[in-house]
Design an enzyme around this catalytic site. Structure first.
Site, PDB file in Angstrom:
ATOM      1  N   HIS A   1       0.727  -1.195   0.076  1.00 14.29           N
ATOM      2  CA  HIS A   1      -0.090   0.152   0.185  1.00 14.29           C
ATOM      3  C   HIS A   1       0.799   1.334   0.002  1.00 14.29           C
ATOM      4  CE1 HIS A   1      -4.017  -1.919   0.650  1.00 14.29           C
ATOM      5  NE2 HIS A   1      -3.112  -2.860   0.992  1.00 14.29           N
ATOM      6  N   THR A   2       2.267   1.126  -0.358  1.00 14.65           N
ATOM      7  CA  THR A   2       2.977   2.421  -0.341  1.00 14.65           C
ATOM      8  C   THR A   2       2.884   3.181  -1.710  1.00 14.65           C
ATOM      9  OG1 THR A   2       4.716   1.133  -1.178  1.00 14.65           O
ATOM     10  CG2 THR A   2       4.596   1.741   1.158  1.00 14.65           C
TER      11      THR A   2
ATOM     12  N   GLY B   1      -4.345 -11.717  -5.658  1.00 16.00           N
ATOM     13  CA  GLY B   1      -3.129 -10.792  -5.242  1.00 16.00           C
ATOM     14  C   GLY B   1      -2.081 -10.665  -6.031  1.00 16.00           C
TER      15      GLY B   1
ATOM     16  N   SER C   1      -1.948  -9.612  -9.307  1.00 16.25           N
ATOM     17  CA  SER C   1      -2.051  -8.721 -10.593  1.00 16.25           C
ATOM     18  C   SER C   1      -2.652  -9.442 -11.819  1.00 16.25           C
ATOM     19  CB  SER C   1      -1.076  -7.907 -10.862  1.00 16.25           C
ATOM     20  OG  SER C   1      -0.831  -7.081  -9.536  1.00 16.25           O
TER      21      SER C   1
ATOM     22  N   SER D   1      -5.261  -8.914 -13.244  1.00 15.84           N
ATOM     23  CA  SER D   1      -6.016  -7.981 -13.942  1.00 15.84           C
ATOM     24  C   SER D   1      -5.089  -7.101 -14.689  1.00 15.84           C
ATOM     25  CB  SER D   1      -7.076  -7.132 -13.187  1.00 15.84           C
ATOM     26  OG  SER D   1      -6.433  -6.823 -12.013  1.00 15.84           O
TER      27      SER D   1
ATOM     28  N   GLU E   1      -8.280   1.101 -15.307  1.00 21.25           N
ATOM     29  CA  GLU E   1      -8.484   0.329 -14.261  1.00 21.25           C
ATOM     30  C   GLU E   1      -9.334   1.528 -13.147  1.00 21.25           C
ATOM     31  OE1 GLU E   1      -6.605  -2.824 -12.847  1.00 21.25           O
ATOM     32  OE2 GLU E   1      -7.643  -3.060 -10.854  1.00 21.25           O
TER      33      GLU E   1
ATOM     34  N   ASP F   1       0.783  -2.195 -10.021  1.00 19.50           N
ATOM     35  CA  ASP F   1       0.544  -3.704 -10.750  1.00 19.50           C
ATOM     36  C   ASP F   1       0.943  -3.359 -12.193  1.00 19.50           C
ATOM     37  OD1 ASP F   1      -0.470  -4.202  -8.208  1.00 19.50           O
ATOM     38  OD2 ASP F   1      -2.544  -4.075  -9.131  1.00 19.50           O
TER      39      ASP F   1
HETATM   40  C1  GLA Z   1      -3.187  -3.529  -5.247  1.00 18.83           C
HETATM   41  C2  GLA Z   1      -3.543  -2.271  -5.847  1.00 18.83           C
HETATM   42  C3  GLA Z   1      -1.991  -1.600  -5.925  1.00 18.83           C
HETATM   43  C4  GLA Z   1      -1.514  -1.568  -4.627  1.00 18.83           C
HETATM   44  C5  GLA Z   1      -1.581  -3.025  -3.759  1.00 18.83           C
HETATM   45  C6  GLA Z   1      -1.121  -3.009  -2.379  1.00 18.83           C
HETATM   46  O1  GLA Z   1      -2.792  -4.567  -5.936  1.00 18.83           O
HETATM   47  O2  GLA Z   1      -3.906  -2.539  -7.199  1.00 18.83           O
HETATM   48  O3  GLA Z   1      -1.932  -0.575  -6.596  1.00 18.83           O
HETATM   49  O4  GLA Z   1      -1.810  -0.597  -3.805  1.00 18.83           O
HETATM   50  O5  GLA Z   1      -2.978  -3.400  -3.821  1.00 18.83           O
HETATM   51  O6  GLA Z   1       0.293  -2.595  -2.221  1.00 18.83           O
END
Ligand code: GLA
Length: 385
Positions: A40-41, A129, A131, A133, A165, A177
């Site tokens: 989440h950075t 988790g 990615s 997408s 997105e 992502d």
């Molecule tokens: C998801 C979001 C990213 C990122 C992560 C957490 O994958 O799509 O942009 O914020 O969560 O690090």
């Protein structure tokens, strides 16, 4: 090409023939990613250490001249068909929205988008988790780029796919992502600075492998949790008078923590420390400093659990399983949290034993059959030869 890739290519081509009664003329691929540090950075404009992985999405395509896109997903065994001059988001089908969103955003930018028939096949586990997408978006943008005869930089492509997105799918994700999927470099992790979108390639020291452990538990991501975390961070930044949490050092935040409501303070504390850990882990992995890797990963997981509160019971069980397995160097959450995949750095000589022990322990604790993937660092979105 590896023999597994030859077989995969043949099965995609066979599906293409079955669905569209012709041969594909163009192939593109884009990888998923796992974040090694930096939960989440990205939307706080901090650092993330990310690894574009050797699990990817392939698209086989053939141009059409009537402005129609027909696309088939092998993973979902589902089809979508739409006209490029009549794109509208579909409430009940999320994968179509990623496809139509990319087409819509490229067209809005004035880039020529050509109709096509396409078959999608992905080895990125869906909704876990890693990615999937973003891999779909970036592979598709690469197909439209090649068919349209224009070219954008990988950075521009990542930003366009993120826009699709954010604006079309309605998921207010950061840049991590799509950036990982477009900028991957075979053999390297990337230290991404989300403030200026620069990257530094990071070579992981020999003898250390990246192993992903899938809890197989459903993520509840699109719900309010992600947006809530995001707005708590924004609130913290606003109360402290900075444009983003990136502007704060851990010391500067500690000195002013008392100015924030407790929950916001916890979120900010995690982000500021996590961003610093991303930079630190890059150095530790390059140097092969296993003690530092262990300590940084442990601190990241503790923060995700106690401060950012994105861990689920399944994730705690998986963390226990990973930490007890042979060869583990460090382990932590991955992706947005709330279930899905986690990541471990493992002694290269022990990955098989690690895998077996994790599967066993996790099954014993939860009754669930996990999945474990050892991955390599992969090249970003590209047309395949
Ligand atoms: C998801 C979001 C990213 C990122 C992560 C957490 O994958 O799509 O942009 O914020 O969560 O690090």
């Amino acid at each position: 090409m590896l023999s597994s890739e030859v077989a995969r290519r043949e099965s995609v081509a066979a599906r293409f023939r079955e669905k569209f009664a012709s041969e594909p003329e163009l192939w593109a691929r884009a990888p998923g990613r796992v974040d090694l540090m930096g939960s989440h950075t990205d939307y706080n404009l901090g650092f993330v250490l990310t690894l574009p992985i050797s699990r990817d999405t392939w698209i086989a395509a053939r141009r059409r001249d009537d402005g129609v896109v027909r696309i088939h997903s092998m993973n979902l065994d589902a089809e979508d068909e739409f006209r490029l001059d009549r794109i509208a988001s579909v409430a009940d089908s999320r994968w179509c929205n990623y496809v139509q969103g990319v087409a819509a955003i490229l067209q809005n930018e004035g880039l020529a988008v050509t109709g096509c028939d396409a078959v999608v096949d992905s080895t990125v586990p869906l909704e876990s988790g890693l990615s999937s997408s973003a891999a779909l978006e970036c592979a598709l943008a690469t197909v439209f780029e090649a068919l349209g005869g224009w070219s954008v930089t990988p950075q521009q492509k990542a930003l366009l796919c993120q826009k699709a997105e954010n604006e079309f799918v309605g998921m207010k994700c950061g840049i991590l992502d799509q950036y990982s999927s477009c900028l991957g470099r075979e053999g390297c992790a990337l230290l991404l600075d989300c403030r200026d979108l620069s990257t530094r390639t990071v070579e992981i020291a020999g003898g250390i492998r990246v192993v992903i452990c899938n809890t197989m538990s459903q993520r509840r991501l699109t719900g309010g949790e992600y947006i809530q975390r995001r707005s708590e961070c924004e609130q913290g930044a606003a109360l402290l008078g900075v444009s983003a949490l990136r502007e704060l050092t851990p010391e500067a935040l500690a000195a002013r923590r008392h100015e924030l409501p407790e929950q916001v303070a916890k979120r900010c504390e995690f982000i500021v420390a996590e961003s610093a850990r991303a930079e630190a882990l890059a150095g530790a992995l390059e140097a092969g400093d296993r003690a530092a890797v262990a300590q940084l990963c442990a601190a990241s997981f503790a923060g995700a659990r106690d401060l950012y509160e994105i861990c689920s019971p399944a994730m705690s069980s998986m963390m226990d399983a990973m930490l007890a397995a042979p060869g583990v160097i460090g382990a932590r959450q991955a992706g947005a949290g709330f279930g899905g995949c986690m990541v471990a750095l493992v002694d290269a000589a022990k990955t098989d034993a690690f895998r077996a022990a994790v599967l066993d322990a996790y099954r014993g604790a939860t009754g669930v059959q996990a999945e474990v993937y050892t991955v390599e660092a992969a090249q970003g979105a590209e047309v395949m030869q």
